[in-house]
Design an enzyme around this catalytic site. Structure first.
Site, mmCIF file in Angstrom:
data_model
loop_
_atom_site.group_PDB
_atom_site.id
_atom_site.type_symbol
_atom_site.label_atom_id
_atom_site.label_comp_id
_atom_site.label_asym_id
_atom_site.label_seq_id
_atom_site.Cartn_x
_atom_site.Cartn_y
_atom_site.Cartn_z
ATOM 1 C CB SER A 17 1.085 4.695 7.387
ATOM 2 O OG SER A 17 0.550 4.959 6.117
ATOM 3 C CG ASN A 57 -2.073 0.970 1.070
ATOM 4 O OD1 ASN A 57 -1.952 1.955 0.361
ATOM 5 N ND2 ASN A 57 -3.175 0.712 1.744
ATOM 6 C CG ASP A 58 1.485 3.279 3.648
ATOM 7 O OD1 ASP A 58 0.419 3.748 3.219
ATOM 8 O OD2 ASP A 58 1.662 2.947 4.833
ATOM 9 C CB VAL A 59 5.969 0.528 -0.635
ATOM 10 C CG1 VAL A 59 6.380 0.332 0.810
ATOM 11 C CG2 VAL A 59 5.178 -0.657 -1.136
ATOM 12 C CB VAL A 60 2.614 1.298 -4.800
ATOM 13 C CG1 VAL A 60 3.605 0.176 -5.076
ATOM 14 C CG2 VAL A 60 1.424 0.763 -4.016
#
Lengths: 101, 462
Positions: B428, B387-390
């Site tokens: 997050s 999720n957050d990493v993309v």
């Protein structure tokens, strides 16, 4: 061991640790952290010496806990690091038997 | 010549061999080709050092040493063999904390015994004691948090002040001991208790997402504590191994913090990490669902597919299914790569371990720098539980807590397929703009089930 020699050992060991790790690919960060975690399990020899010289019941009790914890650090660190690294394989050497194949 | 002198020579020689084996072992562990042999070398070093230590002059209490070693070893062996790969980070924290506790115990025995001669040695013992104790109780909290035993991040006003006061108290008591002013039972005990409480209260407010950095920091601290106690005991193996781990661990901590776009001070002294920032209103558009059969066709006829796995995939235990799916695609001639963000999983490199467990060869796995330029030419970016990493918000939205974090440019691919359990936000708590893009389709469901459906769909294509 004189103070200055000890200081030199400290300095050189610190640079060694930095250099050894400096070019590690991210894929190995977790096993390497685990591996370095195993290496400080050498605290076991110190804990053995401390318990070996303990005299009062209090010292013996603390020393006993120290050796127990240190042995856990060394053995646990070794087992999990070995388990992780054992799985790293390149394309050519794929495992037979395990996994979906 | 008394008998112990030759024993002493044997001990010193063995410790020298151990130090060499440790350093070479760590060196070998830094490449995937030789990594496996590295831990064997280091293990051999440990065995040599432990065995020879039984010959130490004037050792007593063997009746206590041997049972303590046996209990610790058996418990650690048993737990280390059965822990799931997904739970590896907290297990490392636990074993690391044990090492810190052992270093503190050495300091305690030596200080209670009055066995440290001179200011320098006593100061080193005290320093190793406080660092080891903080690492011990702090790592225990880190373990509890990642294991789900501690679910709340305790935060209150004046917390930083309390931590500073605890630190000041520990340092004051330590200084009393080190300066030889007062090393009574009460002062020594107070010193260790305050140090243990400091470790707990420092770690409690830190959120789950930041835990890997903290674990890595405590790993470095334990190394340092071991090195310091090595000076106290004049044990060269401990000095070298502890210091090497101390500096290597510090570097590793910095690399991890940088990969997460956080500074170390930020991790330790700010609350972010599991609360998430305020939801920003910048995300527009709608989520567009898709069926597995359509995704199957899309994948089967793609030329280049990049798979972005995240922790959600590991939680669903889907890595085996996903690898099976990928093998099908590779057999069809699809160019397939795995793209791993530095902080995918619970810890940098954790995702590589999980993929390796499923049998994915490491040469199919690329890190962020290698793969990011390739998304533009990819037909499909398949996001599984990441999720957050993309999240492209990291590039554009200055108000976002993840602004500035390097991300995988999955949004540049021609098609983006997101396999996701539900519509909730990520670890997050930040809304993901990628999911709302025109070229993105959402495949809802458990990653394992979705993987099985995709396999069926691709087989149906023929």
């Amino acid at each position: 061991m004189t103070g200055m020699v000890a200081l030199y050992i400290f300095m050189l060991a610190a640079f060694t640790g930095y250099e050894v790790i400096a070019r590690v690919p991210v894929i190995l960060h977790t096993p390497l952290m685990s591996g370095s975690n195993f290496v400080h399990g050498i605290v076991l020899v110190g804990a053995m010496v401390a318990l070996g010289g303990a005299q009062t019941p209090l010292e013996k009790a603390i020393g006993f806990v120290g050796v127990l914890l240190a042995a856990g650090n060394a053995v646990g660190g070794y087992v999990v690091t070995e388990r992780m690294l054992e799985m790293f394989k390149a394309s050519g050497t794929r495992r037979v038997g395990k996994g979906p194949h | 010549m008394p008998a112990w002198m030759s024993a002493d020579l044997a001990i010193q020689a063995s410790y020298f061999v151990t130090a060499v084996l440790f350093i070479m072992g760590l060196k070998r562990m830094s490449s995937p080709v030789t990594a496996r042999s590295g831990i064997l070398w280091a293990g051999a070093g440990m065995a040599v050092a432990t065995a020879i230590t039984f010959l130490y002059p004037s050792m007593t209490n063997y009746g206590l040493i041997v049972p303590a070693m046996l209990i610790g070893s058996v418990l650690a062996w048993w737990s280390g063999k059965r822990v799931a790969m997904t739970n590896m980070p907290q297990m490392i924290a636990l074993y690391n904390g044990m090492g810190g506790g052992a270093a503190a115990a050495i300091a305690a025995v030596e200080l209670y015994r009055g066995g440290t001669a001179g200011y320098v040695t006593t100061t080193l013992a005290v320093a190793g004691g406080i660092i080891g104790a903080v690492s011990f109780s702090g790592s225990a909290v880190a373990f509890g948090k990642l294991q789900g035993l501690i679910t709340r991040s305790l935060r209150f006003g004046g917390q930083q002040l309390l931590n500073l006061l605890l630190l000041a108290a520990a340092l004051t008591l330590g200084a009393l001991v080190a300066a030889g002013v007062n090393s009574s039972f009460a002062v020594l005990t107070g010193f260790f208790v305050v140090a243990l409480v400091l470790g707990i209260s420092m770690t409690l407010p830190i959120g789950g997402a930041d835990m890997p950095v903290v674990i890595s920091l405590y790993n470095a601290l334990t190394g340092l504590a071991v090195g310091l106690e090595g000076f106290v005991l004049e044990n060269a193996a401990m000095i070298i191994a502890g210091t090497v781990v101390g500096s290597a661990g510090t570097l590793l901590t910095q690399l991890m913090a940088r990969a997460m776009n956080r500074s170390l001070g930020n991790v330790l002294f700010s609350g972010f990490g599991d609360t998430g920032g305020p939801a920003t209103g910048a995300v527009t558009g709608s989520l567009k669902p898709i069926e597995a059969s359509d995704v199957g066709v899309m994948l089967a006829f793609a030329q280049k597919v990049i798979v972005v796995p995240g922790y959600g995939m590991a939680v669903a235990q889907a890595q085996h299914k996903i690898w099976e799916l990928c093998q099908l695609l590779i057999e069809r001639g699809v160019q397939l790569r795995f793209a791993i963000h530095p902080v995918a999983g619970r810890m940098p490199g954790h995702m590589n371990v999980l993929l390796a467990e499923a049998g994915v060869p490491y040469d199919l796995i690329s890190d962020l720098d290698e793969i990011n330029a390739e998304f533009e030419t990819a037909d499909v970016a398949l996001i599984i539980g990441a999720n957050d990493v993309v999240n492209p918000v990291a590039r554009t939205d200055k108000s976002s807590p993840i602004y500035g974090m390097p991300i995988l440019n999955a949004d540049k691919a021609k098609n983006v397929i997101v396999i996701k359990r539900g519509q909730g936000a990520g670890f997050s708590g930040i809304e993901n703009a990628l999911f709302y893009l025109d070229n993105t389709r959402m495949l809802y469901g458990d990653a394992q089930k979705a993987g099985a459906e995709l396999i069926q769909a691709i087989k149906a294509v023929g």
